[in-house]
Design an enzyme around this catalytic site. Structure first.
Site, PDB file in Angstrom:
ATOM      1  N   HIS A 129       0.817  -1.226   0.000  1.00 58.25           N
ATOM      2  CA  HIS A 129       0.000   0.000   0.000  1.00 58.25           C
ATOM      3  C   HIS A 129       0.847   1.272   0.000  1.00 58.25           C
ATOM      4  O   HIS A 129       0.334   2.354   0.270  1.00 58.25           O
ATOM      5  CB  HIS A 129      -0.975   0.002   1.191  1.00 58.25           C
ATOM      6  CG  HIS A 129      -2.099  -0.989   1.036  1.00 58.25           C
ATOM      7  ND1 HIS A 129      -2.950  -1.339   2.056  1.00 58.25           N
ATOM      8  CD2 HIS A 129      -2.508  -1.699  -0.053  1.00 58.25           C
ATOM      9  CE1 HIS A 129      -3.833  -2.224   1.605  1.00 58.25           C
ATOM     10  NE2 HIS A 129      -3.583  -2.462   0.338  1.00 58.25           N
ATOM     11  N   CYS A 137       4.801  12.163  -7.479  1.00 58.80           N
ATOM     12  CA  CYS A 137       4.237  13.243  -8.288  1.00 58.80           C
ATOM     13  C   CYS A 137       2.952  12.753  -8.938  1.00 58.80           C
ATOM     14  O   CYS A 137       2.942  11.681  -9.569  1.00 58.80           O
ATOM     15  CB  CYS A 137       5.240  13.696  -9.351  1.00 58.80           C
ATOM     16  SG  CYS A 137       4.502  14.894 -10.481  1.00 58.80           S
ATOM     17  N   CYS A 161       6.322  18.992  -7.879  1.00 59.10           N
ATOM     18  CA  CYS A 161       7.406  18.167  -8.411  1.00 59.10           C
ATOM     19  C   CYS A 161       8.511  19.057  -9.002  1.00 59.10           C
ATOM     20  O   CYS A 161       8.219  20.000  -9.752  1.00 59.10           O
ATOM     21  CB  CYS A 161       6.828  17.264  -9.495  1.00 59.10           C
ATOM     22  SG  CYS A 161       8.032  16.257 -10.356  1.00 59.10           S
ATOM     23  N   GLY A 201      -2.353  -9.136  12.586  1.00 58.67           N
ATOM     24  CA  GLY A 201      -2.934  -7.820  12.813  1.00 58.67           C
ATOM     25  C   GLY A 201      -3.600  -7.191  11.607  1.00 58.67           C
ATOM     26  O   GLY A 201      -3.472  -5.993  11.390  1.00 58.67           O
ATOM     27  N   THR A 202      -4.316  -8.018  10.849  1.00 60.84           N
ATOM     28  CA  THR A 202      -5.092  -7.437   9.745  1.00 60.84           C
ATOM     29  C   THR A 202      -6.523  -7.942   9.812  1.00 60.84           C
ATOM     30  O   THR A 202      -6.757  -9.111  10.119  1.00 60.84           O
ATOM     31  CB  THR A 202      -4.487  -7.748   8.356  1.00 60.84           C
ATOM     32  OG1 THR A 202      -5.368  -7.208   7.351  1.00 60.84           O
ATOM     33  CG2 THR A 202      -4.259  -9.222   8.106  1.00 60.84           C
TER      34      THR A 202
HETATM   35  P1  OAD Z   1      -7.603  -2.742  10.167  1.00 62.26           P
HETATM   36  O1  OAD Z   1      -7.673  -1.537  11.027  1.00 62.26           O
HETATM   37  O2  OAD Z   1      -8.707  -3.013   9.229  1.00 62.26           O
HETATM   38  O3  OAD Z   1      -7.470  -4.038  11.090  1.00 62.26           O
HETATM   39  C1  OAD Z   1      -6.572  -4.096  12.162  1.00 62.26           C
HETATM   40  C2  OAD Z   1      -6.594  -5.506  12.712  1.00 62.26           C
HETATM   41  O4  OAD Z   1      -5.600  -5.603  13.716  1.00 62.26           O
HETATM   42  C3  OAD Z   1      -7.931  -5.914  13.374  1.00 62.26           C
HETATM   43  O5  OAD Z   1      -8.278  -7.208  12.911  1.00 62.26           O
HETATM   44  C4  OAD Z   1      -7.594  -5.919  14.874  1.00 62.26           C
HETATM   45  O6  OAD Z   1      -8.319  -6.915  15.564  1.00 62.26           O
HETATM   46  C5  OAD Z   1      -6.126  -6.258  14.838  1.00 62.26           C
HETATM   47  N1  OAD Z   1      -5.341  -5.744  15.997  1.00 62.26           N
HETATM   48  C6  OAD Z   1      -5.444  -4.551  16.619  1.00 62.26           C
HETATM   49  N2  OAD Z   1      -4.505  -4.422  17.568  1.00 62.26           N
HETATM   50  C7  OAD Z   1      -3.767  -5.568  17.540  1.00 62.26           C
HETATM   51  C8  OAD Z   1      -2.657  -6.041  18.277  1.00 62.26           C
HETATM   52  N3  OAD Z   1      -2.075  -5.330  19.240  1.00 62.26           N
HETATM   53  N4  OAD Z   1      -2.152  -7.280  17.971  1.00 62.26           N
HETATM   54  C9  OAD Z   1      -2.736  -8.034  16.999  1.00 62.26           C
HETATM   55  N5  OAD Z   1      -3.793  -7.628  16.279  1.00 62.26           N
HETATM   56  C10 OAD Z   1      -4.298  -6.421  16.535  1.00 62.26           C
HETATM   57  O7  OAD Z   1      -6.171  -2.687   9.439  1.00 62.26           O
HETATM   58  P2  OAD Z   1      -5.695  -3.440   8.105  1.00 62.26           P
HETATM   59  O8  OAD Z   1      -6.233  -4.811   8.049  1.00 62.26           O
HETATM   60  O9  OAD Z   1      -4.243  -3.243   8.021  1.00 62.26           O
HETATM   61  O10 OAD Z   1      -5.529   0.644   3.292  1.00 62.26           O
HETATM   62  O11 OAD Z   1      -6.411  -2.549   7.008  1.00 62.26           O
HETATM   63  C11 OAD Z   1      -6.180  -2.831   5.659  1.00 62.26           C
HETATM   64  C12 OAD Z   1      -6.149  -1.565   4.870  1.00 62.26           C
HETATM   65  O12 OAD Z   1      -7.342  -0.809   5.098  1.00 62.26           O
HETATM   66  C13 OAD Z   1      -5.048  -0.595   5.238  1.00 62.26           C
HETATM   67  O13 OAD Z   1      -3.813  -0.917   4.654  1.00 62.26           O
HETATM   68  C14 OAD Z   1      -5.584   0.697   4.725  1.00 62.26           C
HETATM   69  C15 OAD Z   1      -6.991   0.600   5.216  1.00 62.26           C
HETATM   70  O14 OAD Z   1      -7.925   1.361   4.539  1.00 62.26           O
HETATM   71  C16 OAD Z   1      -5.112   1.702   2.594  1.00 62.26           C
HETATM   72  O15 OAD Z   1      -4.806   2.746   3.122  1.00 62.26           O
HETATM   73  C17 OAD Z   1      -5.064   1.460   1.134  1.00 62.26           C
END
Ligand code: OAD
Length: 255
Positions: A129, A137, A161, A201-202
């Protein structure tokens, strides 16, 4: 040690090749806000006003103001025990690729810290990402390190730029934009080659990143998940470790 942790540790020990997919949760313990869930950025801000090409065209000053705030916030954070455990593991021997959705640069800083005077490259992340500390730019796509400070006082003051005078923007992927095709191809290739995918953590709802672990599964590999809660991938994981990544990863990855 819990039974799940023992099983997960065994899978790590037996893996010939590992891929990691990380999300905002791994940086939560460093103080970087996540996007969804309690305290998540998308609870207080509307993505369509801040993280889309349309928002930037409509009000570039507002978008820059938000990213300047996030840059400052990220700059004040340091890698936590989870980032460092992953970096040390990647440097230690088992071929490992770290694919991250995070733009915060903390995996890179952990790799540099863990490598010391050595070569950090085996622990450097594939950032699908983009990176918040880089500018791009919007005219010619040239990438440059982020300016130390962005003047957000007026639209006229926003950075341009040096090559083509186009508007500079943070080098992050916005909603509605395609990911860099080579970067995505790289992420799926390493996931396909791995026999273990560690998903950390996603929320696993934003594609194509959330499909990266499926490439490991399709190749007969297994998933181990680390999260505070269950996600859409949990049903396909061999083991899900529920808890904070900063505590679980050091235990999981310690040799
Ligand atoms: P999210 O905010 O959607 O999810 C975060 C995840 O981390 C959740 O499942 C939480 O339960 C988990 N979590 C929180 N704290 C934690 C900890 N201490 N240890 C383990 N797990 C923990 O974030 P992403 O999945 O990264 O995209 O979101 C994906 C994308 O959505 C991002 O890259 C961003 C966003 O819009 C763009 O900006 C393109």
């Amino acid at each position: 040690m819990t039974q799940e942790m023992s099983r997960a540790r065994r899978l790590v020990a037996e893996a010939g090749r590992v891929v990691v997919l990380s999300g905002a949760g791994i940086s939560a313990e460093s103080g970087v806000p996540t996007f969804r869930g309690e305290g998540g950025l998308w609870r207080s801000y509307r993505p369509e006003e801040l993280a889309t090409p349309e928002a930037f065209a409509r009000d570039p000053r507002l978008v820059w103001e938000w990213y300047a705030w996030r840059r400052e916030l990220v700059a004040s954070c340091i890698p936590n025990a989870g980032h460092l455990a992953l970096a040390r593991f990647a440097l230690a021997g088992t071929p490992t690729a770290i694919v991250t959705q995070n733009v915060d640069g903390l995996h890179t800083r952990a790799a540099e810290e863990a490598a010391g005077t050595g070569d950090p490259s085996p622990a450097l992340p594939i950032e699908v990402h983009g990176a918040i500390h880089r500018d791009k730019c919007s005219g010619c796509d040239a990438r440059t390190p982020a300016l130390p400070e962005v003047d957000v006082s007026s639209p006229q003051a926003l950075p341009r730029c040096a090559e083509c005078e186009g508007m500079l923007r943070p080098d992050v992927v916005w909603f509605g934009e395609a990911l860099e095709s080579e970067v995505v191809a790289h992420a799926f290739r390493v996931a396909h080659e791995a026999d273990l995918c560690l998903v950390v953590g996603t929320s696993a709802v934003v594609h194509p990143a959330a499909s990266v672990p499926l490439a490991t599964l399709q190749n007969g590999g297994t998933l181990v998940e680390v999260n505070l809660e269950r996600t859409p991938l949990t049903g396909q994981a061999e083991v899900t470790l529920l808890g904070p990544a900063g505590e679980l990863l050091p235990e999981l990855l310690a040799g």
